[in-house]
Design a protein around this motif. Structure first.
Motif, mmCIF file in Angstrom:
data_model
loop_
_atom_site.group_PDB
_atom_site.id
_atom_site.type_symbol
_atom_site.label_atom_id
_atom_site.label_comp_id
_atom_site.label_asym_id
_atom_site.label_seq_id
_atom_site.Cartn_x
_atom_site.Cartn_y
_atom_site.Cartn_z
ATOM 1 N N VAL A 1 49.128 128.546 64.585
ATOM 2 C CA VAL A 1 48.714 127.233 64.068
ATOM 3 C C VAL A 1 47.196 127.091 64.159
ATOM 4 C CG1 VAL A 1 48.950 124.725 64.328
ATOM 5 C CG2 VAL A 1 50.908 126.222 64.816
ATOM 6 N N PHE A 2 46.610 126.551 63.096
ATOM 7 C CA PHE A 2 45.188 126.207 63.090
ATOM 8 C C PHE A 2 45.065 124.699 62.979
ATOM 9 C CE2 PHE A 2 41.436 125.422 60.174
ATOM 10 C CZ PHE A 2 40.478 125.488 61.173
ATOM 11 N N LEU A 3 44.338 124.096 63.916
ATOM 12 C CA LEU A 3 44.075 122.651 63.883
ATOM 13 C C LEU A 3 42.774 122.425 63.124
ATOM 14 C CD1 LEU A 3 42.516 120.026 65.136
ATOM 15 C CD2 LEU A 3 44.978 119.847 64.856
ATOM 16 N N TYR A 4 42.864 121.697 62.013
ATOM 17 C CA TYR A 4 41.671 121.393 61.228
ATOM 18 C C TYR A 4 41.323 119.928 61.397
ATOM 19 C CZ TYR A 4 38.476 120.800 57.283
ATOM 20 O OH TYR A 4 37.377 120.500 56.501
ATOM 21 N N VAL B 1 47.464 122.239 60.873
ATOM 22 C CA VAL B 1 47.640 120.831 61.223
ATOM 23 C C VAL B 1 46.331 120.116 60.922
ATOM 24 C CG1 VAL B 1 48.033 119.168 63.073
ATOM 25 C CG2 VAL B 1 49.372 121.279 62.998
ATOM 26 N N ILE B 2 46.403 119.089 60.082
ATOM 27 C CA ILE B 2 45.231 118.273 59.761
ATOM 28 C C ILE B 2 45.175 117.079 60.696
ATOM 29 C CG2 ILE B 2 44.256 116.687 58.051
ATOM 30 C CD1 ILE B 2 45.153 118.597 55.872
ATOM 31 N N ASN B 3 44.022 116.892 61.327
ATOM 32 C CA ASN B 3 43.781 115.719 62.169
ATOM 33 C C ASN B 3 43.364 114.567 61.250
ATOM 34 O OD1 ASN B 3 43.244 113.982 64.263
ATOM 35 N ND2 ASN B 3 41.430 115.054 64.988
ATOM 36 N N ASP B 4 44.203 113.546 61.168
ATOM 37 C CA ASP B 4 44.033 112.494 60.166
ATOM 38 C C ASP B 4 43.314 111.272 60.714
ATOM 39 O OD1 ASP B 4 44.254 110.943 57.886
ATOM 40 O OD2 ASP B 4 46.316 110.328 58.312
ATOM 41 N N TYR B 5 42.178 110.989 60.151
ATOM 42 C CA TYR B 5 41.516 109.698 60.323
ATOM 43 C C TYR B 5 40.813 109.403 59.009
ATOM 44 C CZ TYR B 5 37.956 113.074 61.842
ATOM 45 O OH TYR B 5 37.121 114.161 61.934
ATOM 46 N N ALA B 6 40.280 108.229 58.835
ATOM 47 C CA ALA B 6 40.011 107.699 57.501
ATOM 48 C C ALA B 6 39.047 108.505 56.650
ATOM 49 C CB ALA B 6 39.527 106.249 57.595
ATOM 50 N N LYS C 1 41.012 116.346 52.882
ATOM 51 C CA LYS C 1 40.971 117.561 53.691
ATOM 52 C C LYS C 1 41.934 118.609 53.141
ATOM 53 C CE LYS C 1 39.685 115.175 57.973
ATOM 54 N NZ LYS C 1 40.079 114.842 59.355
ATOM 55 N N ARG C 2 43.139 118.164 52.786
ATOM 56 C CA ARG C 2 44.121 119.098 52.223
ATOM 57 C C ARG C 2 43.579 119.746 50.936
ATOM 58 N NH1 ARG C 2 49.874 119.305 52.333
ATOM 59 N NH2 ARG C 2 49.954 117.315 53.433
ATOM 60 N N ILE D 1 51.131 122.834 55.494
ATOM 61 C CA ILE D 1 50.073 121.967 56.013
ATOM 62 C C ILE D 1 50.718 120.679 56.506
ATOM 63 C CG2 ILE D 1 47.956 120.717 55.493
ATOM 64 C CD1 ILE D 1 47.367 122.762 53.316
ATOM 65 N N VAL D 2 50.508 120.358 57.759
ATOM 66 C CA VAL D 2 51.096 119.191 58.394
ATOM 67 C C VAL D 2 49.985 118.198 58.718
ATOM 68 C CG1 VAL D 2 52.476 118.348 60.339
ATOM 69 C CG2 VAL D 2 52.855 120.651 59.450
ATOM 70 N N VAL D 3 50.218 116.930 58.451
ATOM 71 C CA VAL D 3 49.246 115.887 58.766
ATOM 72 C C VAL D 3 49.713 115.118 59.994
ATOM 73 C CG1 VAL D 3 48.091 113.793 57.957
ATOM 74 C CG2 VAL D 3 48.544 115.676 56.354
ATOM 75 N N MET D 4 48.846 115.006 60.988
ATOM 76 C CA MET D 4 49.155 114.230 62.182
ATOM 77 C C MET D 4 48.006 113.283 62.464
ATOM 78 S SD MET D 4 51.011 117.108 64.588
ATOM 79 C CE MET D 4 51.716 115.882 65.685
ATOM 80 N N ASP D 5 48.306 112.173 63.111
ATOM 81 C CA ASP D 5 47.309 111.150 63.358
ATOM 82 C C ASP D 5 46.370 111.547 64.497
ATOM 83 O OD1 ASP D 5 46.779 108.181 62.557
ATOM 84 O OD2 ASP D 5 46.577 108.235 64.730
ATOM 85 N N TYR D 6 45.125 111.117 64.370
ATOM 86 C CA TYR D 6 44.109 111.338 65.402
ATOM 87 C C TYR D 6 44.629 110.996 66.798
ATOM 88 C CZ TYR D 6 39.928 110.045 68.144
ATOM 89 O OH TYR D 6 38.983 109.909 69.126
ATOM 90 N N ALA D 7 45.253 109.848 66.939
ATOM 91 C CA ALA D 7 45.692 109.396 68.262
ATOM 92 C C ALA D 7 46.832 110.230 68.812
ATOM 93 C CB ALA D 7 46.100 107.923 68.217
ATOM 94 N N ASP D 8 47.504 111.011 67.946
ATOM 95 C CA ASP D 8 48.520 111.940 68.421
ATOM 96 C C ASP D 8 47.883 113.167 69.067
ATOM 97 O OD1 ASP D 8 50.467 110.347 67.188
ATOM 98 O OD2 ASP D 8 50.360 111.478 65.320
#
Length: 332
Positions: free
Chosen positions: A212-215, A268-273, A280-281, A301-308
Motif C-alpha cells: 500500500v502507498f499512502l498519498y 490510499v488517498i488522504n482526503d481533505y478539501a 488527487k485521483r 485507489i481507496v479514499v479515506m478521510d484525514y481524521a482517519d
C-alpha cells in the motif's frame, strides 16, 4: 497538522463500539481541584505536572478536538482551531462535542487565539499547530503562562526534524491515558483504550498482505506516511504493508522513483478539501511515471478521510474499513 493530512461511513464509525465510554460527552466534575492532584505525565520525554484540572483547553485540528470529545471533555475546552476541510464531523459518535465548545479559527493556531480564549492549556503537535518557524511552540506558550501538551504521534525523535518515538497506536493509547490522568477521567480513558484494542484485535486479516502507498499530496514529490505516522499502523493492522514503512519519520516527503520501484498494489488517498480527493485521483491516474504501477493499472485507489489517518479516536474504525477493502485484493 495541515499534513497536506472510501471516507468512513457513519455506520462503520458507529459500529466501532464507541458507545458509553467513547461517545459520551458528559461534563466532568465541577471542582477544578481534588485529591487527585498534582499529577505528572510523560509527554514526548518531558515530565509535565498539573496542580489542577485544566478548564480552558484550546486544541488544534480535528484529531485533537476529537480526542478530548471521546473522553467526554468538551466542557473543559475553550475551543478548537480547525480548517473547514477537516470535518465530516456529523458522522462521529461524539459529534455533540462540537456543539458544546467554540470553533475559534479556521486558520492556523496562534498565540493570540490562545490568549483571547483565556486558554490554560494548548493541545497541539509538531506540524499540527506547533512550528518553530512561526514561533508557535510550547516554550512560547509557557512564557505566556499557558501549559502545552504535545500530540505523541508528532514527538521529535531528537535526531533532527524527524517525528516519531513510538508505535503510532501506542501514541494514541498514551495520549488517551495521559489525558485521563490530567483531567481525572482515567477510568473513562482506560475503558476507551480497552475498547479500541479489542476492536482492532477483532479485525479479520486478509490471506496475504497487499502493498500500500499512502498519498497525501504533492506532484513534484509525494508527501506520504513513514513508520511513525498513524497511517502506517492503520495499513499494518488492516492487513497491508506500507511501502514507505522503512522511513523513520511520521509524515514525510519521498520520491516517485521509490513509489514506482516498490510497485504498490493499493493506493490510499488522504482526503481533505484542497486539492480534493478526485483531483488527487485524476493526477495519480494521469501521471506518466505511475502508469505501470499495479494500483494504477488495476484502479485500486481507496479514499479515506484525514481524521482517519492521523492519530485520532477514528483510527480503529479506519482499520476495519481498510481491512475490508484489502481482503478483496487478489494475488498477482
Amino acid at each position: 497538522m495541515r499534513t497536506k493530512a472510501v471516507a468512513v461511513a457513519a455506520a462503520t464509525l458507529l459500529a466501532l463500539g464507541l458507545t458509553a465510554c467513547g461517545a459520551e460527552i458528559a461534563p466532568g466534575p465541577a471542582a477544578a481541584a481534588s485529591a487527585h492532584y498534582p499529577v505528572t505525565v510523560d509527554n514526548c520525554g518531558e515530565k509535565l505536572t498539573f496542580s489542577h484540572r485544566p478548564a480552558r483547553v484550546v486544541t488544534n485540528d480535528v484529531n485533537m478536538a476529537e480526542l478530548m470529545f471521546s473522553l467526554g471533555l468538551a466542557d473543559r475546552m475553550a475551543g478548537y482551531v480547525m480548517p473547514d476541510d477537516k470535518g465530516r464531523v456529523d458522522r462521529v459518535a461524539w459529534k455533540d462535542g462540537y456543539q458544546q465548545t467554540s470553533w475559534l479559527s479556521r486558520k492556523s493556531l496562534t498565540k493570540e487565539i490562545a490568549l483571547d480564549a483565556g486558554a490554560d492549556l494548548v493541545f497541539a503537535g509538531w506540524h499540527y499547530g506547533f512550528d518553530e518557524g512561526s514561533g508557535v511552540t510550547p516554550q512560547a506558550f509557557k512564557a505566556l503562562g499557558i501549559d502545552s501538551y504535545v500530540l505523541s504521534e508528532s514527538c521529535r525523535s531528537g535526531r533532527g526534524s524527524e517525528r516519531g518515538v513510538m508505535d503510532p497506536l501506542d501514541a494514541l493509547y498514551t495520549d488517551l491515558t495521559n489525558l485521563g490522568e490530567i483531567f481525572d477521567v482515567r477510568d473513562r480513558a482506560d475503558r476507551l483504550v480497552a475498547d479500541f484494542r479489542a476492536s482492532i484485535a477483532a479485525v479479520p486479516q486478509p490471506g496475504r498482505r497487499p502493498s500500500v502507498f499512502l498519498y497525501d499530496s504533492g506532484q513534484d514529490k509525494p508527501y506520504t506516511a513513514g513508520r511513525f505516522a498513524a497511517a502506517d499502523r492503520i495499513i499494518d493492522r488492516a492487513g497491508g504493508s506500507n511501502i514507505m514503512g522503512d522511513l523513520a519519520d511520521s509524515w514525510v516527503t519521498a520520491g516517485w522513483e521509490s513509489v514506482v520501484r516498490r510497485d504498490p498494489e493499493v493506493i490510499v488517498i488522504n482526503d481533505y478539501a484542497t486539492p480534493s480527493a478526485e483531483e488527487k485521483r485524476a493526477f495519480l491516474k494521469s501521471f506518466p511515471p505511475l502508469a505501470g504501477v499495479s494500483a494504477i493499472r488495476n484502479d485500486r485507489i481507496v479514499v479515506m478521510d484525514y481524521a482517519d489517518l492521523v492519530e485520532s479516536p477514528r483510527n480503529p474504525a479506519a482499520i476495519s474499513t481498510l481491512a475490508a477493502y484489502l481482503r478483496t485484493v487478489p494475488a498477482g
